[in-house]
Scaffold this active site. Structure first.
Site, PDB file in Angstrom:
ATOM      1  N   GLU A 228    -105.900   3.307  16.957  1.00  0.00           N
ATOM      2  CA  GLU A 228    -104.844   2.360  17.340  1.00  0.00           C
ATOM      3  C   GLU A 228    -104.852   1.154  16.398  1.00  0.00           C
ATOM      4  O   GLU A 228    -104.921  -0.001  16.828  1.00  0.00           O
ATOM      5  CB  GLU A 228    -104.975   1.939  18.812  1.00  0.00           C
ATOM      6  CG  GLU A 228    -104.854   3.129  19.753  1.00  0.00           C
ATOM      7  CD  GLU A 228    -104.706   2.791  21.226  1.00  0.00           C
ATOM      8  OE1 GLU A 228    -104.802   1.598  21.592  1.00  0.00           O
ATOM      9  OE2 GLU A 228    -104.504   3.730  22.019  1.00  0.00           O
ATOM     10  N   GLU A 362    -105.608  10.840  22.806  1.00  0.00           N
ATOM     11  CA  GLU A 362    -105.800  10.068  24.052  1.00  0.00           C
ATOM     12  C   GLU A 362    -104.594  10.319  24.928  1.00  0.00           C
ATOM     13  O   GLU A 362    -103.463  10.011  24.536  1.00  0.00           O
ATOM     14  CB  GLU A 362    -105.943   8.570  23.773  1.00  0.00           C
ATOM     15  CG  GLU A 362    -107.284   8.210  23.173  1.00  0.00           C
ATOM     16  CD  GLU A 362    -107.520   6.698  23.103  1.00  0.00           C
ATOM     17  OE1 GLU A 362    -106.983   5.951  23.959  1.00  0.00           O
ATOM     18  OE2 GLU A 362    -108.226   6.285  22.181  1.00  0.00           O
TER      19      GLU A 362
HETATM   20  O1  AHR Z   1    -109.076   5.040  26.674  1.00  0.00           O
HETATM   21  C1  AHR Z   1    -109.115   3.675  26.811  1.00  0.00           C
HETATM   22  C2  AHR Z   1    -108.499   2.941  25.629  1.00  0.00           C
HETATM   23  O2  AHR Z   1    -107.137   3.225  25.550  1.00  0.00           O
HETATM   24  C3  AHR Z   1    -109.009   3.304  24.267  1.00  0.00           C
HETATM   25  O3  AHR Z   1    -110.173   2.639  23.938  1.00  0.00           O
HETATM   26  C4  AHR Z   1    -107.896   2.870  23.377  1.00  0.00           C
HETATM   27  O4  AHR Z   1    -107.829   3.603  22.185  1.00  0.00           O
HETATM   28  C5  AHR Z   1    -106.669   3.026  24.231  1.00  0.00           C
HETATM   29  O5  AHR Z   1    -105.863   1.921  24.190  1.00  0.00           O
END
Ligand code: AHR
Length: 558
Positions: A228, A362
């Site tokens: 991110e 994710e």
């Molecule tokens: O999964 C939790 C968080 O969500 C992670 O650390 C991040 O990459 C995302 O914003």
């Protein structure tokens, strides 16, 4: 992507006649016929009363047709140094009373082996951009103790580091997906970490690894270049990130002799976090650069993050909710299909041969923290709703198997939509875990298109497909079907015709529970667990009844 699913949901479904120009088309009816028709209509309504009548869905699958391989890596996991995901969830230390092997809990390892986890992404998440690998190697009592400012500001003892992660992977039989620190690290730090892990040559770093207990080089299957980077990873513009990413791609090398020709490490660039212009512009920038890339850098994957949250900050409850929240969350989660289609279309422009995989590393439901928990630990329960959410997303990934060749649910243990919850020596498997277990046969199977009428499930102003389904065949030719009934109130009768194989028998497992928010707890661990179901086979056709709010997986023997 299969067109049959799109056809099924974009065309009118069996229950939706709203598109039919009824007034213009119906024949005229005499005055005498009208009362009679009214009575007939009343009887018809009574016979299709919602609570009792099962809806019928015809489904057809031709096992001789095949699509892309459903990459087993779409069943990947994500383990960040966050809350009790790593510490307590995986790592209890060798001196713990909790049964463990070199500090890693045995109960968790056994459970994860059973779902054949293909890869684990580690050490983050946002945490990765503050992680310094040297803190996590060497004698345990000499490890540098650091803070975890992203997640509750707690202490990280660094007792779980590179060797412990690799040992854990070895125990569960998974590959390493290592995310290197682009935000606050340097290319040199990341390059040295990879040399430390992968070289077989007698360098100083190789000797250090051997001294720390592992003479043989480790394998690193995936390299995540930042996380991110448009936000927690350093709030970079696409241009700034690109200049960094090219440097990491060039210099962060994998030296493992076994990974030079075959099993080469796949480099994953940071990709989008949504569907808005800032994300489509990000995908455009990275893919445009990729199209013009020279010999000196390359990427094999573009990461995408998309949580089912509704709105930020997460406020949906993970427990004690009803049909309204159930249907809303499922509606949000189905947006994954459009999001993938949107970014795939951009990728297609610059990479028509689909060399770069879209890796949804994710995803999952992100709800309000459980009352009383540390909000920085992202603790939530996991209900039947999450099992259905997981099945719907896995189906979407499978339908996009030509481009989506990896995905990592967030997060494996005790955090967000977890497979496993632990509390000291106790462990419970979540409804989501059971979906992963039921879907094991889809790992590396060949996608087979399925045609069916989705029907509609309506709640208030929310309209959803009633049924979702995918099919796949193993290399042995065995056919598998996964069918989800989203409707929490009505069963569905499935009549499935199977072409391309001579069907002899079929068996299935179904996952459901009394309520949409039913969960497994330490006290009642089997409330949401799969059960065997019977399937009739007649004349090569399968007949089965799907329980309301259920996920079913069927194997078809020939
Ligand atoms: O999964 C939790 C968080 O969500 C992670 O650390 C991040 O990459 C995302 O914003």
């Amino acid at each position: 992507m299969s067109t049959s699913y799109h056809d099924a949901i974009t065309h009118a479904s069996v229950n939706d006649y709203s598109h039919v120009p009824f007034r213009a088309a119906r024949p005229t009816v005499s005055r005498i016929q009208r009362p009679l028709l009214f009575v007939v209509a009343l009887i018809a309504v009574a016979l299709t009363a919602p609570e009792t009548a099962a809806q019928s869905v015809a489904l057809s699958v031709d096992a001789s047709k095949g699509g892309a391989k459903i990459d087993r890596n779409i069943f990947g996991q994500f383990a960040e140094h966050l809350g009790h995901g790593v510490y307590e969830g995986i790592w209890v230390g060798p001196d713990s009373k909790i049964p463990n092997t070199r500090g890693i809990r045995n109960d968790v390892v056994a459970a994860l082996k059973a779902i054949k986890v293909p890869n684990v992404r580690w050490p983050g998440g946002c945490f990765a951009d503050e992680y310094h690998w040297r803190n996590g190697i060497g004698p345990a009592d000499k490890r540098i103790v650091t803070l975890n400012p992203n997640w509750g500001g707690v202490i990280d003892p660094n007792t779980f580091g590179t060797h412990e992660f690799m040992d854990f992977l070895d125990q569960i039989g998974a590959d390493a997906y290592v995310s290197v620190n682009v935000g606050s690290g340097t290319p040199r730090e990341a390059a040295e970490w990879l040399e430390y892990m992968t070289t077989a040559q007698p360098t100083t770093l190789e000797k250090e690894r051997a001294t720390n207990g592992h003479p043989a080089p480790y394998k690193v299957a995936y390299l995540g270049i930042g996380n991110e980077s448009w936000d927690c990873g350093g709030n970079m513009t696409p241009e700034y990130y690109l200049s960094q990413m090219k440097i990491y791609s060039r210099f962060v090398r994998n030296f493992n002799p076994a990974q030079q020709e075959k099993q080469q490490m796949l480099k994953v660039a940071v990709g989008p976090g949504g569907g808005e212009p800032r994300w489509t512009e990000w995908t455009e920038a990275i893919m445009k650069a990729y199209q013009q890339h020279t010999w000196s850098w390359d990427i094999n994957g573009l990461s995408m993050h998309s949580y089912t949250v509704g709105h930020w900050p997460p406020s949906y409850a993970s427990l004690g909710f009803g049909e309204t929240e159930y249907s809303q969350i499922l509606k949000f989660t189905l947006d994954m299909d459009e999001l993938i289609a949107k970014h795939s279309a951009i990728m297609d422009k610059y990479d028509p041969d689909k060399k770069v995989a879209l890796i949804v590393d994710e995803w999952g439901g992100w709800y309000a923290p459980l009352p009383g928990s540390n909000p920085g630990f992202l603790v939530q329960q996991n209900s039947l709703r999450d099992a259905i959410l997981a099945a719907l997303n896995l189906n979407i990934f499978a339908r996009h198997a030509d481009r989506v060749r990896g995905a990592n649910i967030a997060q494996m243990i005790n955090v967000l939509q977890a497979m496993i919850l632990t509390d000291k020596e106790k462990m419970v498997l979540t409804p989501t875990y059971y979906v992963y277990k039921m879907y094991v046969p889809f790992q590396d199977a060949t996608f087979v298109p399925v045609t069916f009428d989705t029907g509609t499930y309506q709640h208030g102003d929310i309209t959803l497909p009633r049924v979702d389904a995918i099919a796949a065949k193993e290399s042995s030719g065995k056919l598998w079907l996964a069918i989800t009934n989203l409707d929490p109130n009505q069963p569905v009768e499935i009549a499935a015709s199977v072409a391309g194989i001579a069907v002899k028998s079929a068996s299935g497992q179904t996952l459901t529970a009394p309520k949409v928010d039913s969960v497994n707890s330490f006290e009642a661990p089997n409330t949401v667990a799969p059960k065997a179901m019977s399937i009739k086979v007649e004349g090569g056709k399968l007949a089965l009844k799907l329980e309301p709010k259920s996920v079913t997986v069927i194997s078809v023997e020939q």
